[in-house]
Design an enzyme around this catalytic site. Sequence first.
Site, PDB file in Angstrom:
ATOM      1  N   TYR A 192       0.696  -0.891   0.054  1.00  0.00           N
ATOM      2  CA  TYR A 192       0.268  -0.177   0.279  1.00  0.00           C
ATOM      3  C   TYR A 192       0.835   1.109  -0.136  1.00  0.00           C
ATOM      4  O   TYR A 192       2.535   1.220   0.504  1.00  0.00           O
ATOM      5  CB  TYR A 192      -1.072  -0.357   0.939  1.00  0.00           C
ATOM      6  CG  TYR A 192       0.015   0.337   2.288  1.00  0.00           C
ATOM      7  CD1 TYR A 192       0.923  -0.176   3.040  1.00  0.00           C
ATOM      8  CD2 TYR A 192      -0.323   1.435   3.370  1.00  0.00           C
ATOM      9  CE1 TYR A 192       0.647  -0.489   4.538  1.00  0.00           C
ATOM     10  CE2 TYR A 192       0.254   1.685   4.482  1.00  0.00           C
ATOM     11  CZ  TYR A 192       0.703   0.705   5.139  1.00  0.00           C
ATOM     12  OH  TYR A 192       1.421   1.078   6.091  1.00  0.00           O
ATOM     13  N   LYS A 218       6.381  -2.082   1.499  1.00  0.00           N
ATOM     14  CA  LYS A 218       5.533  -1.329   2.230  1.00  0.00           C
ATOM     15  C   LYS A 218       3.744  -2.217   2.555  1.00  0.00           C
ATOM     16  O   LYS A 218       3.151  -2.076   1.467  1.00  0.00           O
ATOM     17  CB  LYS A 218       5.364   0.033   1.945  1.00  0.00           C
ATOM     18  CG  LYS A 218       4.019   0.908   2.977  1.00  0.00           C
ATOM     19  CD  LYS A 218       4.571   2.113   2.198  1.00  0.00           C
ATOM     20  CE  LYS A 218       3.601   3.144   3.181  1.00  0.00           C
ATOM     21  NZ  LYS A 218       3.419   3.159   4.363  1.00  0.00           N
ATOM     22  N   GLU A 240      12.440   1.626  13.843  1.00  0.00           N
ATOM     23  CA  GLU A 240      11.224   3.048  13.502  1.00  0.00           C
ATOM     24  C   GLU A 240      10.512   3.197  13.925  1.00  0.00           C
ATOM     25  O   GLU A 240      10.674   2.398  15.424  1.00  0.00           O
ATOM     26  CB  GLU A 240      11.170   2.588  12.074  1.00  0.00           C
ATOM     27  CG  GLU A 240      10.364   1.300  12.295  1.00  0.00           C
ATOM     28  CD  GLU A 240      10.506   1.409  10.353  1.00  0.00           C
ATOM     29  OE1 GLU A 240      10.447   2.539   9.053  1.00  0.00           O
ATOM     30  OE2 GLU A 240       9.997   0.281   9.906  1.00  0.00           O
ATOM     31  N   LEU A 276      11.681   1.374   6.784  1.00  0.00           N
ATOM     32  CA  LEU A 276      10.695   0.944   5.656  1.00  0.00           C
ATOM     33  C   LEU A 276      11.641   2.931   5.192  1.00  0.00           C
ATOM     34  O   LEU A 276      12.039   3.329   5.691  1.00  0.00           O
ATOM     35  CB  LEU A 276       8.938   2.185   5.997  1.00  0.00           C
ATOM     36  CG  LEU A 276       8.291   2.389   4.534  1.00  0.00           C
ATOM     37  CD1 LEU A 276       7.606   0.635   4.255  1.00  0.00           C
ATOM     38  CD2 LEU A 276       7.476   3.202   5.142  1.00  0.00           C
TER      39      LEU A 276
HETATM   40  N1  PDD Z   1       3.395   4.784   7.825  1.00  0.00           N
HETATM   41  N2  PDD Z   1       7.666   3.358   8.924  1.00  0.00           N
HETATM   42  C1  PDD Z   1       6.627   2.657   8.972  1.00  0.00           C
HETATM   43  C2  PDD Z   1       6.504   0.798   9.175  1.00  0.00           C
HETATM   44  C3  PDD Z   1       5.092   3.357   8.310  1.00  0.00           C
HETATM   45  O1  PDD Z   1       4.135   2.849   8.628  1.00  0.00           O
HETATM   46  C4  PDD Z   1       5.542   4.884   7.899  1.00  0.00           C
HETATM   47  C5  PDD Z   1       4.364   5.072   7.719  1.00  0.00           C
HETATM   48  C6  PDD Z   1       7.365   5.296   7.799  1.00  0.00           C
HETATM   49  C7  PDD Z   1       7.252   6.428   6.998  1.00  0.00           C
HETATM   50  O2  PDD Z   1       7.540   6.762   5.718  1.00  0.00           O
HETATM   51  P1  PDD Z   1       6.248   7.478   5.185  1.00  0.00           P
HETATM   52  O3  PDD Z   1       7.421   9.664   5.453  1.00  0.00           O
HETATM   53  O4  PDD Z   1       7.106   7.572   3.736  1.00  0.00           O
HETATM   54  O5  PDD Z   1       5.128   7.861   5.483  1.00  0.00           O
HETATM   55  C8  PDD Z   1       7.904   4.579   8.641  1.00  0.00           C
HETATM   56  C9  PDD Z   1       2.045   5.034   6.940  1.00  0.00           C
HETATM   57  C10 PDD Z   1       1.554   6.726   7.222  1.00  0.00           C
HETATM   58  C11 PDD Z   1       0.905   4.616   7.445  1.00  0.00           C
HETATM   59  O6  PDD Z   1       0.796   3.623   7.382  1.00  0.00           O
HETATM   60  O7  PDD Z   1      -0.215   5.148   7.596  1.00  0.00           O
END
Ligand code: PDD
Length: 281
Positions: free
Chosen positions: A36, A151, A183, A207
């Site tokens: 996703y 992701k 993270e 991620l």
């Molecule tokens: N999550 N690490 C994880 C495990 C995440 O699920 C996310 C983002 C990030 C940050 O990635 P980005 O800057 O590309 O949003 C890091 C999203 C927001 C979610 O699952 O809703």
Amino acid sequence: MPFVYDTIFLNQKYIPKENAQISFLDRGFLFADGIYEVIAIKNGDLFLLDQHLERLKTNLNELKINLPASLQLKDVCSQLISKNNIKNDAILYLQITRGAGHSRSHVFDDSTPPTVIGFIQSAKLPTINDLKVGFHATLEADVRWGRCNIKSISLLPNILVKTTAHKSGAIECLLHRGKIITEGSASNVFIVKNNEVFTPPQSDFILPGITRDYLIKGLKREGIPIKETPITVDDLKSADEVWITSTTRDVTPITSINEHKIGFGTPGPLWERAIKLFIKN
Ligand code: PDD
């Protein structure tokens, strides 16, 4: 409470959300076999869209999911915005699974067409004043699989720790493998020590956050020292500042972790500069 806007995209069609149907044999449902993307819409505009679509493409290749050549995801995103008449802040979700086979089988068939869903959810993206209060986070062992750079929609460990964190008044749960911070359950982590910013280097355990990358480039442009280097649990607890980054939270200051106060327990001066890369007021 957030709501989903009426028109969604499902398998090449724009339809009212009430009419959406997915097979019980969809591999997303049976095996969490999919990926996703989450993209912020700021004042009606998609923020860092190309970077999100590039990561999606990399993830599709990793999972060997082939999209129909005719499907233009960039077009889907802009159509969803115009069909739902979005002029404000919101969040766009793209969810792609390996589709529904003829029966339940661990082994996948390359010819199964994927299931592609796009929808927009209402959201109030934070202002600087919303973030200035500082936030509490918890810290837990990272028990996820070894490919957290993908992701994946398989988010069971993430949702369990995040829900427990929320119940204790925290906005995020930070994760560690042994002594090393990876993270957050839905965010990347940054710390500040002696006016230098540090974030864990890219690896299979984190991620490659789009917000992380945007912040690193922005800090460099501002001449703020930033190093991608392993961070230990002790480094985290003794940091002057701790931040998390994500599409839905930009860069958010963490001012306490479990029973530890971070710095003076208020957002620090480098965060004040970092947030200006995202929000002007
Ligand atoms: N999550 N690490 C994880 C495990 C995440 O699920 C996310 C983002 C990030 C940050 O990635 P980005 O800057 O590309 O949003 C890091 C999203 C927001 C979610 O699952 O809703």
